[in-house]
Design an enzyme around this catalytic site. Structure first.
Site, PDB file in Angstrom:
ATOM      1  N   SER A 133       0.993  -1.154  -0.041  1.00 18.77           N
ATOM      2  CA  SER A 133       0.421  -0.011   0.071  1.00 18.77           C
ATOM      3  C   SER A 133       1.135   1.503  -0.140  1.00 18.77           C
ATOM      4  CB  SER A 133      -1.094  -0.161   1.151  1.00 18.77           C
ATOM      5  OG  SER A 133      -1.946   0.667   0.689  1.00 18.77           O
ATOM      6  N   ASP A 154      -2.563   6.329  -2.812  1.00 17.56           N
ATOM      7  CA  ASP A 154      -1.225   6.029  -2.915  1.00 17.56           C
ATOM      8  C   ASP A 154      -0.527   5.005  -3.596  1.00 17.56           C
ATOM      9  OD1 ASP A 154      -3.625   3.871  -2.080  1.00 17.56           O
ATOM     10  OD2 ASP A 154      -2.562   3.193  -0.106  1.00 17.56           O
ATOM     11  N   ASP A 200      -1.016   1.744  -3.766  1.00 18.72           N
ATOM     12  CA  ASP A 200      -2.234   0.114  -4.419  1.00 18.72           C
ATOM     13  C   ASP A 200      -2.977   1.126  -4.962  1.00 18.72           C
ATOM     14  OD1 ASP A 200      -2.752   0.629  -2.144  1.00 18.72           O
ATOM     15  OD2 ASP A 200      -3.904  -1.320  -0.784  1.00 18.72           O
ATOM     16  N   ASP A 231      -6.155   2.141  -3.231  1.00 19.64           N
ATOM     17  CA  ASP A 231      -7.294   2.247  -2.427  1.00 19.64           C
ATOM     18  C   ASP A 231      -7.885   4.078  -1.353  1.00 19.64           C
ATOM     19  OD1 ASP A 231      -5.277   1.905  -0.359  1.00 19.64           O
ATOM     20  OD2 ASP A 231      -6.255   0.386   1.048  1.00 19.64           O
TER      21      ASP A 231
END
Length: 474
Positions: free
Chosen positions: A113, A253, A255, A257
């Site tokens: 992440s 960010d 990833d 999400d």
């Protein structure tokens, strides 16, 4: 591994899985040997629920260690008789969405992440697209501890799993996002993808909806994910929005999400404000179930005040988007989120999705004809001071009478114009003291007073006093 809502009980065990899967330094904390074992045991766990040969979708972010861990995880899955569909480099929410809309038994994502490049992680989604429950993760941890995968139990011949690549599925995720969105013609948007999993797909999705997109940090090289970029380092996108005269900026960010937004003047719009804007827009369209939104205890008091003024109920959960999701599902609600920029909209997704959130936010800007800065005035943020008190015994917090007294005194002084939250961290050996007040000086003074009481009462360098009766629930 159904991904159904967890119950209200905490799991009191030393866990391999944290609040968002397994995460740590790649090749030391998170090794290919571990990934291989984990892949094997995921298939065994799925076999308890169904005798069908499971298919697991596999995505990864572009950091240098992701291919290594993806290869090991895929080897473990196939060695246990599961099939892998390799999606390549994708945002985490794409794996969740595709798990829900295909016949896959589960989805797996290799990503850490927003963490820096040396770290990596592994997270799973059930076949319904939701994150695994504590019970699911406990079952995996039990299987990993037993490690009973001897040669006699392994499939051979045609029973060995297969790996195939399918990038058309990723295109279908982008199609899904575009279908949710509206016409963004006339908007100029700076998009910072943090050299992460959304570097290719985020600019594409916003452009397909008609926006003029200026892409920033969209050239991952394996080492630069989250490096001075994205939602945790907003300085670059602030400058770019102002320099290009853009209407707003969106920073994801690694990833994708989560997001933070930047208004045309360079002002930061965090998850609390984004959620407030989306909640009011959904309410006005008659789409906000029970006129209720879900947040965590860390959400700014200004959000609660703004929602109260609009007649919208706020449900609070513990920190973590998995708790927000659980509350949404248990109550039949659809919209919730965190200050960090994780926003969940269950009408269109099963997890926090920064791109979906951005599309909904951009849609509100386009439809209203108002600037993001203007829309953000829906809530006035109260100064929030957070003090982390280290070197203390977190287990004794609930019985610390002196801390309770300090909190009570501050709460009386603040009245309805402020808020106090004191809690043990779930990820660090500290007690967090958070105070909100009408001005930062008041908040800082109050937080320091309570932190001093915590330090004096619970220091590990002092013998533990006899527990005093207390009714305070930490």
């Amino acid at each position: 591994m159904s991904g159904s809502p967890p119950d209200d009980q905490e799991v009191d065990v030393a866990r391999i899985f944290g609040t968002d899967g397994v995460r740590g330094e790649a090749n030391t904390d998170v090794t290919p040997e571990f990934a291989l074992r984990l892949g094997r045991e995921v298939v065994r766990a799925l076999a308890v629920e169904s005798s069908d040969r499971p298919t697991i979708l596999l995505g990864q972010d572009p950091r240098v260690s992701s291919s290594m861990l993806a290869a090991a995880l895929a080897a473990g899955i196939t060695s246990a008789g599961g099939d892998v569909v390799d999606l390549g480099v994708v945002p985490t929410p794409a794996v969740a969405h595709l798990a829900a809309v295909t016949d896959a038994a589960a989805g797996a994502m290799i990503s850490a992440s927003h963490n820096p490049m040396p770290d990596n992680g592994i997270k799973f989604f059930g076949g319904d697209g939701f994150k695994l429950t504590d019970a699911d993760e406990d079952r995996l941890e039990t299987l990993l501890a037993a490690d009973e995968a001897d040669a006699d139990s392994r499939p051979t011949g045609l029973d060995v799993g297969t790996i195939r690549h399918d990038h058309d599925l990723v295109a279908s995720y982008v199609d899904h996002l575009v279908a949710v969105g509206g016409d963004l013609s006339g908007l100029t948007v700076v998009v910072d993808t943090a050299n992460g999993g959304a570097s290719a797909v985020a600019p594409m999705a916003y452009q397909r909806l008609g926006a003029t997109v200026i892409a920033l940090h969209d050239r991952p090289d394996g080492t630069n994910i989250n490096l001075d970029s994205g939602s945790t380092h907003p300085a670059a996108i602030r400058d770019a929005v102002v320099e290009h005269g853009a209407d707003l900026g969106i920073a994801h960010d690694g990833d994708a999400d989560r997001l933070i937004a930047i208004d045309h003047a360079g002002g930061e719009v965090d998850g609390d404000v984004v959620l407030a804007i989306l909640a009011l827009a959904a309410r006005d369209r008659g789409e906000l179930v029970d006129d209720t939104v879900v947040t965590t205890v860390m959400t700014n008091l200004g959000f609660r005040q703004a929602m109260a003024a609009e007649g919208i109920e706020v449900v609070e959960t513990r920190v973590g988007d998995r708790h927000v999701l659980a509350a949404l599902r248990e109550r039949g609600l659809t919209l919730g989120g965190e200050q960090s920029g994780h926003v969940i909209d269950l009408r269109h997704g099963t997890t926090g999705d920064g791109m979906l959130t951005a599309i909904r936010l951009l849609g509100v800007v386009a439809d209203s004809g108002r600037s993001l800065a203007d829309l953000a005035e829906v809530m006035q943020r109260l100064p929030q001071v957070l003090v982390n008190v280290a070197g203390v015994d977190r287990a004794r917090l609930a019985d610390a009478a002196a801390v309770e007294e300090a909190i009570a005194a501050v709460e009386v002084e603040l009245g309805d114009a402020g808020r106090v939250l004191v809690r043990p961290s779930g990820t660090e050996p500290v007690i967090r003291v958070m105070v909100e007040a009408a001005d930062e000086t008041t908040a800082r003074t109050a937080a320091d007073r309570i932190a001093t009481a915590v330090r004096d009462s619970l220091s590990l360098e002092r013998p533990a006093p006899a527990a005093a009766p207390s009714t305070w629930d930490a």
